[in-house]
Structures are given as structure tokens and as C-alpha cells.
Design a protein around this motif. Structure first.
Motif, PDB file in Angstrom:
ATOM      1  N   ILE A  62       9.263   2.845 -11.132  1.00  0.00           N
ATOM      2  CA  ILE A  62       8.142   2.080 -11.867  1.00  0.00           C
ATOM      3  C   ILE A  62       7.273   1.900 -10.875  1.00  0.00           C
ATOM      4  CG2 ILE A  62       7.641  -0.009 -13.014  1.00  0.00           C
ATOM      5  CD1 ILE A  62       9.058   1.527 -15.122  1.00  0.00           C
ATOM      6  N   LYS A  63       5.742   2.086 -11.174  1.00  0.00           N
ATOM      7  CA  LYS A  63       4.856   1.463 -10.015  1.00  0.00           C
ATOM      8  C   LYS A  63       3.720   0.882 -10.715  1.00  0.00           C
ATOM      9  CE  LYS A  63       3.867   4.068  -6.480  1.00  0.00           C
ATOM     10  NZ  LYS A  63       3.730   2.724  -5.578  1.00  0.00           N
ATOM     11  N   GLY A  64       3.065   0.087  -9.884  1.00  0.00           N
ATOM     12  CA  GLY A  64       1.782  -0.461 -10.652  1.00  0.00           C
ATOM     13  C   GLY A  64       1.869  -2.077 -10.627  1.00  0.00           C
ATOM     14  N   GLY A  65       2.840  -2.484 -10.058  1.00  0.00           N
ATOM     15  CA  GLY A  65       3.027  -3.935  -9.954  1.00  0.00           C
ATOM     16  C   GLY A  65       1.884  -4.543  -9.054  1.00  0.00           C
ATOM     17  N   GLY A  66       1.224  -3.730  -8.050  1.00  0.00           N
ATOM     18  CA  GLY A  66      -0.066  -4.138  -7.561  1.00  0.00           C
ATOM     19  C   GLY A  66      -1.254  -3.774  -8.255  1.00  0.00           C
ATOM     20  N   ALA A  67      -1.237  -3.036  -9.311  1.00  0.00           N
ATOM     21  CA  ALA A  67      -2.396  -2.726 -10.093  1.00  0.00           C
ATOM     22  C   ALA A  67      -3.079  -1.340  -9.526  1.00  0.00           C
ATOM     23  CB  ALA A  67      -3.303  -3.791 -10.318  1.00  0.00           C
ATOM     24  N   CYS A  68      -2.325  -0.537  -8.992  1.00  0.00           N
ATOM     25  CA  CYS A  68      -2.892   0.497  -8.170  1.00  0.00           C
ATOM     26  C   CYS A  68      -2.437   1.928  -8.682  1.00  0.00           C
ATOM     27  CB  CYS A  68      -2.733   0.464  -6.440  1.00  0.00           C
ATOM     28  SG  CYS A  68      -3.565  -0.912  -5.938  1.00  0.00           S
ATOM     29  N   LEU A  69      -1.832   1.972  -9.775  1.00  0.00           N
ATOM     30  CA  LEU A  69      -0.891   3.096 -10.293  1.00  0.00           C
ATOM     31  C   LEU A  69      -1.674   4.458 -10.175  1.00  0.00           C
ATOM     32  CD1 LEU A  69      -0.845   3.563 -13.780  1.00  0.00           C
ATOM     33  CD2 LEU A  69      -0.364   1.413 -13.304  1.00  0.00           C
ATOM     34  N   PHE A  82       3.334   8.574   1.302  1.00  0.00           N
ATOM     35  CA  PHE A  82       4.230   7.231   1.518  1.00  0.00           C
ATOM     36  C   PHE A  82       3.737   6.224   0.719  1.00  0.00           C
ATOM     37  CE2 PHE A  82       4.585   9.096   5.794  1.00  0.00           C
ATOM     38  CZ  PHE A  82       6.012   8.978   6.050  1.00  0.00           C
ATOM     39  N   ASP A  83       4.729   5.519  -0.023  1.00  0.00           N
ATOM     40  CA  ASP A  83       4.324   4.323  -1.064  1.00  0.00           C
ATOM     41  C   ASP A  83       5.614   3.551  -1.496  1.00  0.00           C
ATOM     42  OD1 ASP A  83       2.774   2.731  -2.311  1.00  0.00           O
ATOM     43  OD2 ASP A  83       2.010   4.462  -3.890  1.00  0.00           O
ATOM     44  N   GLY A  84       5.278   2.309  -1.736  1.00  0.00           N
ATOM     45  CA  GLY A  84       6.461   1.465  -2.483  1.00  0.00           C
ATOM     46  C   GLY A  84       6.783   1.830  -3.713  1.00  0.00           C
ATOM     47  N   ALA A  85       7.341   0.856  -4.409  1.00  0.00           N
ATOM     48  CA  ALA A  85       7.822   0.944  -5.843  1.00  0.00           C
ATOM     49  C   ALA A  85       7.998  -0.388  -6.413  1.00  0.00           C
ATOM     50  CB  ALA A  85       8.693   2.123  -5.955  1.00  0.00           C
ATOM     51  N   ASP A  86       8.282  -0.570  -7.586  1.00  0.00           N
ATOM     52  CA  ASP A  86       8.649  -1.678  -8.065  1.00  0.00           C
ATOM     53  C   ASP A  86      10.235  -1.599  -8.568  1.00  0.00           C
ATOM     54  OD1 ASP A  86       6.215  -3.094  -8.104  1.00  0.00           O
ATOM     55  OD2 ASP A  86       5.515  -1.782  -9.573  1.00  0.00           O
ATOM     56  N   GLU A  87      10.582  -0.354  -8.939  1.00  0.00           N
ATOM     57  CA  GLU A  87      12.061  -0.200  -9.182  1.00  0.00           C
ATOM     58  C   GLU A  87      12.336   1.397  -9.100  1.00  0.00           C
ATOM     59  OE1 GLU A  87      14.854  -2.757 -11.956  1.00  0.00           O
ATOM     60  OE2 GLU A  87      13.585  -1.282 -13.266  1.00  0.00           O
ATOM     61  N   GLN A 131      -4.404   5.571  -8.849  1.00  0.00           N
ATOM     62  CA  GLN A 131      -4.681   6.341  -7.617  1.00  0.00           C
ATOM     63  C   GLN A 131      -3.491   6.626  -6.942  1.00  0.00           C
ATOM     64  OE1 GLN A 131      -7.967   5.143  -4.873  1.00  0.00           O
ATOM     65  NE2 GLN A 131      -8.875   4.186  -6.545  1.00  0.00           N
ATOM     66  N   GLU A 132      -2.460   5.699  -6.901  1.00  0.00           N
ATOM     67  CA  GLU A 132      -1.017   6.066  -6.330  1.00  0.00           C
ATOM     68  C   GLU A 132      -0.464   7.397  -6.863  1.00  0.00           C
ATOM     69  OE1 GLU A 132       0.670   1.540  -5.275  1.00  0.00           O
ATOM     70  OE2 GLU A 132       1.232   2.464  -6.989  1.00  0.00           O
ATOM     71  N   LYS A 133      -0.602   7.608  -8.161  1.00  0.00           N
ATOM     72  CA  LYS A 133      -0.165   8.591  -8.872  1.00  0.00           C
ATOM     73  C   LYS A 133      -0.806  10.078  -8.461  1.00  0.00           C
ATOM     74  CE  LYS A 133       2.200   8.644 -12.714  1.00  0.00           C
ATOM     75  NZ  LYS A 133       2.693   8.854 -14.314  1.00  0.00           N
ATOM     76  N   ARG A 145      16.059  -4.948  -3.510  1.00  0.00           N
ATOM     77  CA  ARG A 145      15.865  -5.350  -4.820  1.00  0.00           C
ATOM     78  C   ARG A 145      15.308  -4.264  -5.836  1.00  0.00           C
ATOM     79  NH1 ARG A 145      11.640 -10.091  -3.208  1.00  0.00           N
ATOM     80  NH2 ARG A 145      10.843  -8.093  -2.462  1.00  0.00           N
ATOM     81  N   LYS A 146      14.851  -3.370  -5.355  1.00  0.00           N
ATOM     82  CA  LYS A 146      13.921  -2.332  -6.004  1.00  0.00           C
ATOM     83  C   LYS A 146      15.135  -0.968  -6.633  1.00  0.00           C
ATOM     84  CE  LYS A 146      10.294  -4.370  -4.754  1.00  0.00           C
ATOM     85  NZ  LYS A 146       9.375  -3.827  -4.273  1.00  0.00           N
ATOM     86  N   LEU A 147      16.099  -1.131  -5.704  1.00  0.00           N
ATOM     87  CA  LEU A 147      17.361   0.027  -6.104  1.00  0.00           C
ATOM     88  C   LEU A 147      18.153  -0.472  -7.203  1.00  0.00           C
ATOM     89  CD1 LEU A 147      19.072   2.311  -4.700  1.00  0.00           C
ATOM     90  CD2 LEU A 147      20.054   0.516  -3.317  1.00  0.00           C
ATOM     91  N   GLY A 203       0.126   4.661   0.626  1.00  0.00           N
ATOM     92  CA  GLY A 203       0.004   3.752  -0.925  1.00  0.00           C
ATOM     93  C   GLY A 203      -0.288   2.440  -0.615  1.00  0.00           C
ATOM     94  N   SER A 204       0.192   1.432  -1.645  1.00  0.00           N
ATOM     95  CA  SER A 204      -0.379   0.024  -1.647  1.00  0.00           C
ATOM     96  C   SER A 204       0.831  -0.825  -1.677  1.00  0.00           C
ATOM     97  CB  SER A 204      -1.225  -0.079  -3.146  1.00  0.00           C
ATOM     98  OG  SER A 204      -1.895   1.094  -3.320  1.00  0.00           O
ATOM     99  N   GLY A 205       0.610  -2.145  -1.429  1.00  0.00           N
ATOM    100  CA  GLY A 205       1.695  -3.122  -1.679  1.00  0.00           C
ATOM    101  C   GLY A 205       2.160  -3.661  -0.422  1.00  0.00           C
ATOM    102  N   THR A 206       2.983  -4.550  -0.290  1.00  0.00           N
ATOM    103  CA  THR A 206       3.531  -4.999   1.021  1.00  0.00           C
ATOM    104  C   THR A 206       4.335  -4.228   1.921  1.00  0.00           C
ATOM    105  OG1 THR A 206       5.303  -6.123   0.049  1.00  0.00           O
ATOM    106  CG2 THR A 206       3.435  -7.428   0.091  1.00  0.00           C
ATOM    107  N   THR A 207       5.131  -3.296   1.249  1.00  0.00           N
ATOM    108  CA  THR A 207       5.996  -2.563   2.140  1.00  0.00           C
ATOM    109  C   THR A 207       5.274  -1.307   2.983  1.00  0.00           C
ATOM    110  OG1 THR A 207       7.582  -2.672   0.237  1.00  0.00           O
ATOM    111  CG2 THR A 207       8.274  -1.354   2.061  1.00  0.00           C
ATOM    112  N   ILE A 208       4.147  -0.828   2.243  1.00  0.00           N
ATOM    113  CA  ILE A 208       3.345   0.071   3.056  1.00  0.00           C
ATOM    114  C   ILE A 208       2.731  -0.237   4.390  1.00  0.00           C
ATOM    115  CG2 ILE A 208       1.298  -0.346   1.909  1.00  0.00           C
ATOM    116  CD1 ILE A 208       2.924   3.163   2.342  1.00  0.00           C
TER     117      ILE A 208
HETATM  118  O1  5RP Z   1       2.841   0.142  -7.095  1.00  0.00           O
HETATM  119  C1  5RP Z   1       2.575  -0.744  -6.480  1.00  0.00           C
HETATM  120  C2  5RP Z   1       1.161  -1.030  -6.558  1.00  0.00           C
HETATM  121  O2  5RP Z   1       0.546  -0.724  -7.500  1.00  0.00           O
HETATM  122  C3  5RP Z   1       3.259  -0.972  -5.101  1.00  0.00           C
HETATM  123  O3  5RP Z   1       3.727   0.293  -4.407  1.00  0.00           O
HETATM  124  C4  5RP Z   1       4.456  -1.705  -5.721  1.00  0.00           C
HETATM  125  O4  5RP Z   1       4.081  -2.570  -6.424  1.00  0.00           O
HETATM  126  C5  5RP Z   1       5.372  -2.142  -4.546  1.00  0.00           C
HETATM  127  O5  5RP Z   1       4.957  -3.259  -3.765  1.00  0.00           O
HETATM  128  P1  5RP Z   1       5.522  -3.981  -2.654  1.00  0.00           P
HETATM  129  O6  5RP Z   1       5.769  -3.023  -1.660  1.00  0.00           O
HETATM  130  O7  5RP Z   1       4.798  -5.141  -2.222  1.00  0.00           O
HETATM  131  O8  5RP Z   1       6.812  -4.411  -3.071  1.00  0.00           O
END
Ligand code: 5RP
Length: 271
Positions: free
Chosen positions: A100-107, A87-92, A109-111, A127-129, A29-34
């Protein structure tokens, strides 16, 4: 423990529990956690020579390549191939593992990557829990065709969103942000969304007009012409979809959260 260290801890446990030793296809996935997921895959000392990693966007692809792994774009996956895991991160993430995903604008392809996998695993920090979506994170990201953006804004308002807005660039380049598909993102605020358990218990939303149940809101947003994808990941998990004769689901089978005290909290889906 810092937030970054907690993400690293969650990634390590998620990879240890869900990365198949003989994995052939893995979604990243995308983001900082991945970043920590890829770090954990590398640190596990697995033989990754024959494994193909499917990115969810530009950042994800660079991450895979820079780690010395082999990236294969989604449209280059041979027909009929199912990813072993994504594997991927999430915003909540809520109590039922809707995300909820897409905070990093990649929703988008992530889906499609999550839905091509036998199992989708979410990795995040504490914080996402949250018990319900939109408790702390306040808006649903929606990827839209630029030509339809103002039409979609009006439709989202009709669904109960308060002041949905086209996301703009954070850099010095002015104007709407463009996704990897050259589309726009609309961020649509809604009140906290009801889970299936809430609905079963007879709860009926915020008391004002609008759609407040997770799956129903996702369905209604997706139906708007001009919407490519909605950043609510809900419905079936991968195993549930396979049992129903499909490939994969968009709801994770498990979500790992790095906690401030250094522990990792796990939420598992009902499969
Ligand atoms: O959906 C996403 C990008 O579109 C990310 O998975 C989501 O924003 C979480 O990012 P981070 O790991 O930086 O908290």
C-alpha cells in the motif's frame, strides 16, 4: 533503536545490495524513509556525476536537488530509457510484497517510476511489515479527478469500502488536499486483503459482500472512471514484467525493514 535509526539502517543495506555501481538512471520515491536512501547513496562515495535521479513528486525532487544530485522529471526521460533501479518507501507490505502506498499522496508518480525500473526496491521500518495489506494501515489511497470524486466515493462503497473519504489538508488551509497532479486523494478503508496464497488455499474473504483479494481489488478500483491511480502496488515484479516482454512491474523485488533491535529484515519476491 528509534524508528528513524531503523529506517536509516534499512536504507543502508538496501542501497548496498541494489544500487548498481554504474547506475545511469535511478528512481527516488517519496516520504520520510527515502531521505535515508539518498543519504546512503551519498555516503557510499559513488561517482554520481553522470547519474540522473527521477523524482516521484515535489518533495522527492527537492530531496535530490538538495543532496547535490541531478533530478530529471519523468517526462524528460529519453524514449526507451529504463531506470536501473527505483527505491521507495511504503505504508504497508504483505507476505507477497504487495504494497500500500500513497500515505504521502504521491502514489501516481511513484507507480510510473517503479514501473519504469528494472527493479523496484522498497525500504521501510518494522511497522510496515504485515502478513496482509490493511492489517495495521487501514485504507487504500486512491488518486482521483476532482470532478469525479463523489462518483468514485459511491463506486468504492459499492466495492465494500466503509466510509471512504476525500483527504483534507492538515495545514490551516481548509479543503481537499491536492496532489502534484492537482487531483484529490480518496482514502478508502477495506478489511485486510487476501494474498494469492490465501486464495489458492481456498480462503474467501471476510464473509461479507465485497472484493477482498489484493490484485482483484486493485483492478476493480483502477477501472472506475475518474481514478488516476490506486495505491495498491501488486502484480508482476520488474524481472517478471521483462520476462513477459514489458518494461517494469509495480511489485518490489525486495523489501528491507529496519527492526527495533537494529537488525534489517528482508523479504524477497519470487524472482
Ligand atoms: O507512498 C508514499 C508517499 O505517497 C510513501 O512512500 C509512504 O507513505 C511511506 O512513507 P514513509 O517513508 O514516510 O513511511
Amino acid at each position: 533503536m528509534s524508528v528513524e535509526e531503523s529506517k536509516r539502517a534499512a536504507a543502508k543495506v538496501a542501497v548496498a545490495n541494489h544500487y548498481p555501481k554504474d547506475a545511469k538512471w535511478v528512481g527516488i520515491g517519496s516520504g520520510t524513509t527515502i531521505v535515508y536512501v539518498v543519504e546512503a547513496i551519498k555516503a557510499a562515495g559513488l561517482d554520481t556525476a553522470l547519474t540522473r535521479y527521477v523524482p516521484t513528486g515535489y518533495q522527492s525532487r527537492q530531496l535530490i536537488i538538495n543532496a547535490g544530485l541531478t533530478a530529471v522529471e519523468f517526462d524528460a526521460i529519453p524514449a526507451g530509457t529504463v531506470l536501473d533501479v527505483a527505491f521507495d518507501g511504503a505504508d504497508e507490505v504483505d507476505d507477497e510484497l504487495n504494497c500500500i502506498k500513497g500515505g504521502g499522496a504521491c502514489l501516481f508518480q511513484e507507480k510510473i517510476v517503479a514501473m519504469q525500473a528494472k527493479q523496484f526496491i522498497c525500504v521501510a521500518d518494522s511497522r510496515k511489515l504485515q502478513p496482509r495489506l490493511l492489517s495495521s494501515w487501514k485504507y487504500v489511497p486512491v488518486e482521483v479527478a476532482p470532478i469525479a470524486a463523489y462518483r468514485v466515493l459511491r463506486k468504492l462503497t459499492a466495492l465494500g469500502s466503509v466510509k471512504p473519504a476525500i483527504r483534507t489538508n492538515v495545514s490551516s488551509k481548509e479543503g481537499p488536499l491536492k496532489t502534484d497532479q492537482d487531483f484529490f486523494i480518496i482514502d478508502a478503508p477495506f478489511p485486510p486483503l487476501l494474498t494469492e496464497a490465501d486464495v489458492a488455499a481456498g480462503k474467501d474473504g471476510s464473509g461479507t459482500a465485497g472484493v477482498w483479494e489484493v490484485k482483484e481489488l486493485a483492478r476493480q478500483i483502477k477501472q472506475i472512471s475518474g481514478v488516476l491511480e490506486v495505491g495498491i502496488f501488486s502484480g508482476l515484479t520488474g524481472p517478471q514484467a521483462q520476462a513477459a516482454g514489458g518494461i517494469g512491474g509495480q511489485r518490489p523485488v525486495a523489501a528491507y525493514f529496519g527492526m527495533p533491535d537494529g537488525t534489517v529484515s528482508v523479504r524477497k519476491a519470487d524472482v
